[in-house]
Scaffold this active site. Structure first.
Site, PDB file in Angstrom:
ATOM      1  N   HIS A  15       0.859  -1.188   0.000  1.00 59.00           N
ATOM      2  CA  HIS A  15       0.000   0.000   0.000  1.00 59.00           C
ATOM      3  C   HIS A  15       0.895   1.239   0.000  1.00 59.00           C
ATOM      4  CE1 HIS A  15      -4.031   1.867   1.245  1.00 59.00           C
ATOM      5  NE2 HIS A  15      -3.184   2.882   1.069  1.00 59.00           N
ATOM      6  N   HIS A  17       1.345   4.934  -2.310  1.00 64.99           N
ATOM      7  CA  HIS A  17       0.858   5.837  -3.354  1.00 64.99           C
ATOM      8  C   HIS A  17       2.027   6.549  -4.037  1.00 64.99           C
ATOM      9  CE1 HIS A  17      -3.508   5.775  -2.323  1.00 64.99           C
ATOM     10  NE2 HIS A  17      -3.040   5.439  -1.131  1.00 64.99           N
ATOM     11  N   ASP A  19       2.016   9.340  -5.939  1.00 67.52           N
ATOM     12  CA  ASP A  19       2.041  10.801  -5.771  1.00 67.52           C
ATOM     13  C   ASP A  19       2.386  11.211  -4.348  1.00 67.52           C
ATOM     14  OD1 ASP A  19      -0.368   9.699  -5.014  1.00 67.52           O
ATOM     15  OD2 ASP A  19      -1.634  11.169  -6.019  1.00 67.52           O
ATOM     16  N   GLY A 163      -9.489   8.163  -2.100  1.00 69.61           N
ATOM     17  CA  GLY A 163     -10.080   9.492  -1.961  1.00 69.61           C
ATOM     18  C   GLY A 163     -10.749   9.673  -0.613  1.00 69.61           C
ATOM     19  N   HIS A 190      -9.850   1.143  -0.318  1.00 70.43           N
ATOM     20  CA  HIS A 190      -9.671   1.937   0.893  1.00 70.43           C
ATOM     21  C   HIS A 190     -10.991   1.927   1.667  1.00 70.43           C
ATOM     22  CE1 HIS A 190      -6.100   3.595  -1.089  1.00 70.43           C
ATOM     23  NE2 HIS A 190      -5.802   4.258   0.022  1.00 70.43           N
ATOM     24  N   GLU A 193     -10.944   3.702   7.061  1.00 67.25           N
ATOM     25  CA  GLU A 193      -9.958   4.705   7.481  1.00 67.25           C
ATOM     26  C   GLU A 193     -10.656   5.859   8.195  1.00 67.25           C
ATOM     27  OE1 GLU A 193      -6.073   7.015   5.568  1.00 67.25           O
ATOM     28  OE2 GLU A 193      -7.678   6.343   4.249  1.00 67.25           O
ATOM     29  N   ASP A 270       1.966   3.629   2.921  1.00 63.70           N
ATOM     30  CA  ASP A 270       0.944   4.563   2.454  1.00 63.70           C
ATOM     31  C   ASP A 270       1.555   5.663   1.585  1.00 63.70           C
ATOM     32  OD1 ASP A 270      -1.615   5.460   2.049  1.00 63.70           O
ATOM     33  OD2 ASP A 270      -1.855   6.362   4.019  1.00 63.70           O
TER      34      ASP A 270
END
Length: 325
Positions: A15, A17, A19, A163, A190, A193, A270
């Site tokens: 997991h 990302h 960006d 998102g 996701h 959370e 993450d």
């Protein structure tokens, strides 16, 4: 200080990302100006997931051209060498890289080329997870998945939903992931959370292979049983979970509870840059602050291999590395 024992375990990040994990140097180079770390790092007093997500605006500016996507992806993979990484499943949202008119195909081709260039330099295996975004329409997300289908098994391994979970609950996306199944996509989602265990339940019923974060499962033995029965992996990201207030300061982190209940929980990063973290720092954070033992970290690594979307050859390589640890 990083515990030396954890460094023997193979580095597997399920997991992560793209960006949220671009280095300060890479962002500075692609933007053509000196970027301060504070522009990319989450604040120590970050109040919510929504505030945390604001830190993605700047790196996304770097991912709007084929050259930027290619360079950022290569830099990202090579940056994992210092973290002892052997395998990463890096995720990103192609639709967020279309400000200058690139097609999904052009975007994925550039990212995969960059990652492959990085693999040739540093030897780290990878796969890509394409993210549908909660604030996009079903038509937009489904169109992206249909175009990404060309790359499934050719560098792309799965889909995701990312998102603002609090604003866009899971029940809005059940039809999207029914269509994803028809396209042959395995997927992670996701969920949990933002304190909604119902989002986790809906994701499992939609046939998600893994859940991103899943913090809301804490204390819910009925939904934990559902996870266990379906063999659902739980991608836990401790540092960011505290930053986004998925877990409140001073609250017990639920990793040990999940492992005790037989859930396939793993430890992941993450957003390496936004959270100023690495896999080794995540492991050390758990040992120092939550008493997680070496045996529990080994179990998390086993769970990561078992629930990864890697092919058999990569999994066999990872199992062998774990045996040698």
């Amino acid at each position: 200080m990083i515990n030396k024992n954890t460094q023997k375990l193979p580095g597997i990040d399920l997991h992560c990302h793209l960006d949220g994990s671009l280095s300060v140097q890479c962002v500075s180079r692609l933007l053509g100006r000196e970027v301060a770390g504070e522009e990319l790092w989450a604040k120590e007093d970050c109040k919510s997931l929504a505030e945390y997500l604001e830190k993605f605006d700047l790196p996304l500016q770097c991912l709007q051209t084929e050259e930027g996507l290619r360079a950022a992806s290569e830099d990202f993979l090579c940056s994992l060498t210092e973290d002892g990484m052997q395998y990463v499943e890096v995720r990103f949202a192609p639709l967020l890289s279309q400000e200058r008119g690139l097609s999904v195909r052009q975007i994925l081709q550039a990212v995969l080329e960059g990652l492959e260039n990085g693999r040739k330099k540093c030897g780290i295996d990878y796969n890509v997870i394409v993210c549908a975004m909660r604030h996009h329409t079903q038509e937009e997300n489904l169109s992206m998945l249909r175009q990404a289908r060309e790359f499934l098994g050719q560098g792309v391994c799965a889909a995701d939903l990312a998102g603002n979970e609090a604003a866009y609950p899971m029940h809005l996306f059940c039809e999207l992931f029914a269509q994803a199944r028809k396209l042959g996509f395995p997927f992670t989602i996701h969920a949990g959370e933002c304190k909604s265990v119902e989002n986790v339940r809906e994701a499992i019923l939609c046939k998600a292979a893994r859940i991103g974060h899943g913090i809301a499962l804490k204390g819910h033995t009925d939904i934990q049983r559902l996870c266990r029965e379906h063999g659902v992996g739980i991608e836990m990201c401790p540092v960011s979970n505290f930053q986004t207030k998925a877990v409140e300061p001073g609250e017990e982190y639920p990793l040990r509870e999940f492992l005790r209940e037989g859930l396939l929980a793993s430890v992941n990063t993450d957003n390496r840059t936004v959270s100023c973290t690495t896999l080794e720092r995540e492991r050390d954070f758990l040992r120092r602050n939550h008493g997680i033992s070496e045996e529990e970290l080994v179990l998390c690594t086993r769970n990561a291999i078992q629930t990864s979307f890697a092919d058999d050859a990569i999994k066999q390589k990872l199992w062998k590395l774990l045996e040698q640890a």
